[in-house]
Design a protein around this motif. Structure first.
Motif: not given
Ligand code: FES
Length: 365
Positions: A146-155, A189-193, A221-224, A339-345
């Protein structure tokens, strides 16, 4: 076509994206062996061909071998969906002797640290040993991550890990926000990047690897702009039976308020499938509102996912807001931005791990 037997909600792992109901602790009843055998026989008579054993962790059931053997005897293609915890050589031999056809093994990440953190267990080494065992027994290796913000960079590392383990098939499933995943949505929640990079990596790896390993990338889903054809349509090809005997048109459907799910110990599977309110509620297209009702794609995507429509709009009969035609589509985008704002802050709440204590808390017990 598909009968999913969710044998138990018990699980040795504590995954933050688990799709099991957050209030599972309120319902610890489990069907007995004879009751499950009866469900399997009825399902096969109705025409189901694929049989999945999942949970929780299905290996926690001592009668798994008996259920697999009967499933195989009935002519099902039998699938075990497992974390691997409890899959010793002896157990695997017994399951293979019983005729198990297929095993899907989950990993949380390619690194021991993240795998163990996300499941709140020390299981990376154990899972790696199970992966070797599965190959040793000549099963096709099917890994699920399962992919998400914590492991997407490890794909890329995840793909390398799967290749090194001899996997024939790798399912990279971006988190679906149901159950515990919904509780932890802002954190996961991952970032678009991140997504853009991961998709590019997957594409490049597919080219390089060719037929050696198939990689399935389940889109987030949330980016579709178009919704997924969830469950291939409600009450169309899929029937899940939960640990306590509730028959569900989708494994996350228990979250939908006001629905009464029939009990397989009280009604026949045939009556449940054809006649129950639960299975007819969103079957076909008569239930649809606009914009689904007049949409040319309504028989392609069936208005998206009912559980997601509920989670995001409060009404499971609404168009899934993933669809850009939904009047609520903007809200979905706002959730992502927040979600992105909360992550950034750096103001995210701590992750809520799946556990009995947290289940009690979340269900107000
Ligand atoms: Fe329940 Fe999509 S997850 S209908």
């Amino acid at each position: 076509m598909w009968l999913l037997a969710e044998l138990t909600y018990r699980c040795p792992l504590h995954c933050v994206f688990c799709y099991n109901p957050v209030d599972y602790i309120a319902n610890r009843k489990e069907l007995g062996t004879e009751q499950w055998l009866d469900v399997l026989r009825q399902g096969r008579k109705l025409g189901a061909a694929q049989l999945g054993f999942s949970g929780g962790e299905p290996l926690l059931r001592d009668d798994l071998e008996d259920l697999v053997a009967e499933g195989r005897r009935l002519g099902y293609y039998t699938n075990l969906i497992t974390s691997g915890i409890g899959l010793t050589e002896e157990r695997l031999r017994r399951l293979a002797d019983a005729g198990l056809d297929h095993i899907q093994l989950s990993f949380q990440d390619s690194t021991r640290e993240m795998n163990d953190f996300l499941s709140s267990t020390r299981t990376y080494e154990l899972k790696s040993r199970v992966a070797k065992l599965i190959k040793q027994f000549d099963y096709p290796m099917v890994l699920n991550v399962v992919l998400h913000r914590y492991n997407l960079d490890h794909v890329e590392r995840i793909i390398e890990m799967a290749l090194a383990m001899g996997a024939e098939y790798l399912e990279l499933a971006n988190t679906q926000y149901y159950g515990w995943g919904l509780v932890n949505r802002a954190q996961l929640m991952p970032t678009r990047e991140q997504l853009r990079k991961a998709e590019a990596v997957v594409e490049a790896c597919r080219e390089r690897i060719g037929n050696r390993m198939r990689i399935l990338f389940v889109v987030p889903d949330y980016f579709e702009g178009r919704p997924k054809a969830c469950m291939n349509g409600w009450g169309s090809v899929f029937l899940a039976v939960a640990a306590d005997g509730a028959a569900l048109p989708c494994h996350a459907a228990r979250a939908i308020p006001g629905m009464v799910f029939p009990d397989v110990t009280k009604e026949s599977l045939r009556d449940i499938w054809y006649d129950s309110d639960a299975f007819n509620k969103f079957r076909g297209d008569a239930w649809m509102k606009e914009p689904c009702r007049g949409c040319e794609d309504k028989h392609k995507d069936f208005g998206g996912c009912r559980c997601q429509a509920l989670a995001l709009t409060g009404d499971a009969a609404n168009t899934d807001p993933v669809c850009s035609k939904s009047p609520r589509h903007g809200e979905l985008q706002r959730i992502v931005v927040q979600a992105h704002k909360a992550q950034a802050a750096d103001v995210l709440k701590p992750l809520v791990f799946r556990s009995d204590a947290n289940s009690r808390l979340l269900s107000g017990m």
